[in-house]
Design an enzyme around this catalytic site. Structure first.
Site, PDB file in Angstrom:
ATOM      1  N   GLU A 157      -1.610  -7.356   7.826  1.00 27.51           N
ATOM      2  CA  GLU A 157      -2.437  -7.172   9.015  1.00 27.51           C
ATOM      3  C   GLU A 157      -1.761  -7.766  10.232  1.00 27.51           C
ATOM      4  O   GLU A 157      -1.065  -8.762  10.154  1.00 27.51           O
ATOM      5  CB  GLU A 157      -3.808  -7.788   8.783  1.00 27.51           C
ATOM      6  N   LYS A 187       2.018  -4.445  -7.195  1.00 27.61           N
ATOM      7  CA  LYS A 187       1.216  -4.889  -6.041  1.00 27.61           C
ATOM      8  C   LYS A 187       0.675  -6.300  -6.273  1.00 27.61           C
ATOM      9  O   LYS A 187       0.775  -7.183  -5.412  1.00 27.61           O
ATOM     10  CB  LYS A 187       0.077  -3.883  -5.833  1.00 27.61           C
ATOM     11  N   SER A 189      -6.577   1.526  -3.193  1.00 30.31           N
ATOM     12  CA  SER A 189      -7.126   0.158  -3.203  1.00 30.31           C
ATOM     13  C   SER A 189      -6.287  -0.685  -4.155  1.00 30.31           C
ATOM     14  O   SER A 189      -5.676  -0.164  -5.076  1.00 30.31           O
ATOM     15  CB  SER A 189      -8.568   0.118  -3.727  1.00 30.31           C
ATOM     16  N   GLY A 222     -12.994   6.083   2.024  1.00 35.89           N
ATOM     17  CA  GLY A 222     -12.951   4.684   2.455  1.00 35.89           C
ATOM     18  C   GLY A 222     -12.234   4.566   3.790  1.00 35.89           C
ATOM     19  O   GLY A 222     -11.026   4.792   3.878  1.00 35.89           O
ATOM     20  N   PHE A 253       1.207  -1.958   0.965  1.00 37.75           N
ATOM     21  CA  PHE A 253       1.854  -3.251   1.192  1.00 37.75           C
ATOM     22  C   PHE A 253       1.779  -3.604   2.672  1.00 37.75           C
ATOM     23  O   PHE A 253       2.750  -4.045   3.260  1.00 37.75           O
ATOM     24  CB  PHE A 253       3.315  -3.203   0.734  1.00 37.75           C
ATOM     25  N   ASN A 304       1.923  -9.843  -4.136  1.00 43.39           N
ATOM     26  CA  ASN A 304       1.019 -10.764  -3.444  1.00 43.39           C
ATOM     27  C   ASN A 304       1.025 -12.149  -4.078  1.00 43.39           C
ATOM     28  O   ASN A 304       0.947 -13.164  -3.389  1.00 43.39           O
ATOM     29  CB  ASN A 304      -0.406 -10.197  -3.412  1.00 43.39           C
ATOM     30  N   CYS A 325      -6.432 -10.179   0.264  1.00 43.01           N
ATOM     31  CA  CYS A 325      -5.728  -9.847  -0.980  1.00 43.01           C
ATOM     32  C   CYS A 325      -5.220 -11.011  -1.808  1.00 43.01           C
ATOM     33  O   CYS A 325      -5.297 -10.969  -3.023  1.00 43.01           O
ATOM     34  CB  CYS A 325      -4.544  -8.931  -0.681  1.00 43.01           C
TER      35      CYS A 325
END
Length: 480
Positions: free
Chosen positions: A161, A216, A127, A8, A158, A220, A272
C-alpha cells in the site's frame, strides 16, 4: 472481446482491475461488489481508497472498458475470467479460532459463480488464501457445475500500500499457479497473456497451485520476520547504548541481506502480515509441524512485545502514570501514504494508553474520525469483515478526540507519540509545539523520523526506538 469480472471492490480488486483495464484496452473489465455504497464511491469523484496514482488510472478507463457495478450475477455470468478478491478474515470462533482463515465469503462467491455460469470459466484466486483453498473451491464448482468446465488459478497479489499502482505497473514478479493438466496449462496461458500486455515474460512465473498459494504466505512471513528481527535488536540497542540505525545500516550493506525492511519501529501493521503468519502457523500445526509453527509464531510475539514495550516506556517516563494527561498521537495509519488502519500498531498503543486513562488527541492526514473511533472500539479481527457486517461502533470514546492538524493535537499535551512516518511530521515547527506543551515535554518517536539532537536542544525529552537513551529515561526501566 475477452471479459474479466472481479468479485470484491476493495484494496486489491479495485486497483488491480483498473490497471488491467488501462493496459489492455481491448479487454472489458467489470468490478462487482454487493456493497452499493462502495460501488457508488468507485463511480464518484471520491474513490473509496486512497492510493497515489489510482485516481488518474480509474478516470482514464471508467465508462470505456472499466465498469463498477453491484449487479454481481450479470457480470459474473458474462465473464470469461472471474477474479475473486473477497475478505478472508482470521476466524474468531470455532475450529482454528485466532489463526485459521475464515473462508465463508470465498465459499459463497464460489457457489454463486457455479449458480450463474452458463459458459466455461477461469476462476482466479486473488485474495490471500491458505494453501489448498483452490482444492476446496474446485470441489464446490465441479459438484455444482451443470456440465460447465471451471479451471482454478492462483494469482496472489504482492502489492504494497502506498505504492500499489507503481507495483502493478512494474511488478517484481507475477505469479500464476494452476493445475498441471492440459486444461490447467491452457488456463495459465490465458491469464499469462493478459499480464504479458505490459509485464515482461521473464517476470511472469508459472507454478503449480500449491506453490503459488504458499509463495504469498511465505513472502509476507519473510518480510515480517525481518521487521521483527530488527525490532528485537532495537531493544538490545537501548539496553547497551548502541544505535539501531547504525546497526541496521551496517547489516544492510551485506549484499546477501540488503537494506530493505530493516527500519526499527513500533511494530508492523497492515492487513496481511499478521493474518498470513497466523495462517501459516495453522497450516503447519494441521500438517503435524509444531516446531515450524512455533518458529513463525515468534515473529508475531516480538511484534506484540515491541508495542507493549513502547507503551511501557511512555508510562514509565511520565512518572509512571498517564492518567488524565493529554497525549498527542501523530499518525494512525499503519504506514505513510495510505489511509489504511488495518492492524496498525497505533490501535494497540492507543488502547494501552487508554487503559492507563490517558486523554488522546489524534491527528492523521488520511484517516477519518469515524474510522479511528471504530478501530479503537472494535475487537481484534472484526475489521476484516465487510463494513455492513462489522459491529456498529458504540458512542465515541470520551477520552479520544480527533483533530485536523498536528498543532491542535499537541497543544497543552504532556507527550507526543509519532506512530506513522508521514513526511509532514519531519518538518513541523517543533519549537512552536514545545512552547505550547506542558513541561516536561516528551516526544516518543515510534518511527525514528525526528532529529533527536535538535529536539533535545529545544528542551524535549526524546525517546527514539533503538537509540541511545536520554539521561532522563535511563533511570526509568521500561519493563512491564
Amino acid at each position: 472481446m475477452v471479459k474479466i469480472c472481479c468479485i470484491g471492490a476493495g484494496y486489491v480488486g479495485g486497483p488491480t482491475m483498473a490497471v488491467i483495464a488501462l493496459k489492455c484496452p481491448e479487454i472489458q473489465v467489470a468490478v462487482v461488489d454487493i456493497s452499493v455504497p462502495r460501488i457508488s464511491a468507485w463511480n464518484s469523484d471520491t474513490l473509496p481508497i486512497y492510493e497515489p496514482g489510482l485516481d488518474e488510472v480509474v478516470k482514464k478507463c471508467r465508462g470505456k472498458n472499466l465498469f463498477f457495478s453491484s449487479d454481481v450475477e450479470k457480470h459474473v455470468s458474462e465473464a470469461d475470467i472471474v477474479f475473486v478478491s473477497v475478505n478472508t478474515p482470521t476466524k474468531t470462533q470455532g475450529l482454528g479460532a485466532g489463526k485459521a482463515a475464515d473462508l465463508t465469503y470465498w465459499e459463497s462467491a464460489a457457489r454463486m459463480i457455479a449458480d450463474v455460469s452458463k459458459s466455461n470459466k477461469i476462476v482466479v484466486e486473488k485474495s490471500t488464501v491458505p494453501v489448498k483453498t483452490a482444492e476446496a473451491i474446485e470441489k464446490i464448482l465441479t459438484h455444482n457445475s451443470k456440465g460447465i468446465n471451471f479451471q482454478i488459478l492462483s494469482n496472489p497479489e504482492f502489492l504494497a500500500e502506498g505504492t500499489a499502482i507503481q507495483d502493478l505497473f512494474e511488478p517484481d514478479r507475477v505469479l500464476v499457479g494452476g493445475r498441471e493438466t492440459p486444461e490447467g496449462q491452457k488456463a495459465i496461458k490465458a491469464l499469462r497473456d493478459v499480464y504479458a500486455h505490459w509485464v515482461p515474460m521473464d517476470r511472469i512465473i508459472c507454478t503449480n497451485l500449491w506453490s503459488a498459494e504458499l509463495s504469498k504466505l511465505a513472502a509476507n512471513a519473510f518480510l515480517a520476520q525481518r521487521i521483527s528481527s530488527v525490532n528485537a535488536m532495537s531493544a538490545l540497542c537501548e539496553a547497551t547504548g548502541a544505535d539501531v540505525s547504525q546497526v541496521s545500516h551496517a547489516v544492510g550493506k551485506d549484499t546477501r541481506i540488503g537494506p530493505k525492511f530493516l527500519n526499527a519501529s513500533v511494530g508492523f501493521g497492515g492487513s496481511c502480515f499478521q493474518k498470513d503468519i497466523l495462517n501459516l502457523v495453522y497450516i503447519c500445526e494441521c500438517n503435524g509441524l509444531p516446531e515450524v509453527a512455533n518458529y513463525w509464531k515468534q515473529v508475531i510475539k516480538v511484534n506484540d512485545y515491541q508495542k507493549t514495550r513502547f507503551v511501557n516506556r511512555i508510562v514509565s517516563s511520565m512518572f509512571n502514570t498517564v492518567s488524565g494527561k493529554k497525549i498527542a498521537i501523530l499518525g494512525f495509519a499503519f504506514k505513510k501514504d495510505t489511509g489504511d488502519t488495518r492492524e496498525t500498531p497505533a490501535i494497540d498503543v492507543c488502547k494501552g494508553l487508554l487503559g492507563d486513562k490517558a486523554m488522546l488527541s489524534i491527528y492523521d492526514p488520511q484517516v477519518s474520525e469515524e474510522q479511528i473511533q471504530r478501530d479503537l472500539s472494535m475487537n481484534k479481527f472484526d475489521w476484516d469483515h465487510p463494513v455492513h457486517l462489522q459491529p456498529t461502533s458504540p458512542s465515541s470514546m470520551k477520552q479520544v478526540s480527533v483533530v485536523w492538524d498536528a498543532y491542535a493535537a499537541t497543544k497543552d499535551a504532556h507527550g507526543i507519540c509519532i506512530l506513522t512516518e508521514w513526511d509532514e511530521f519531519k518538518t513541523l515547527d517543533y519549537q512552536k509545539i514545545y512552547d505550547n506543551m506542558q513541561k516536561p515535554a516528551f516526544v516518543f518517536d515510534g518511527r525514528n523520523i525526528v532529529d533527536v539532537a535538535k529536539l533535545r536542544e529545544i528542551g524535549f525529552i526524546v525517546y527514539s526506538i533503538g537509540k541511545p537513551l536520554d539521561e532522563w529515561l535511563k533511570d526509568m526501566p521500561a519493563v512491564a
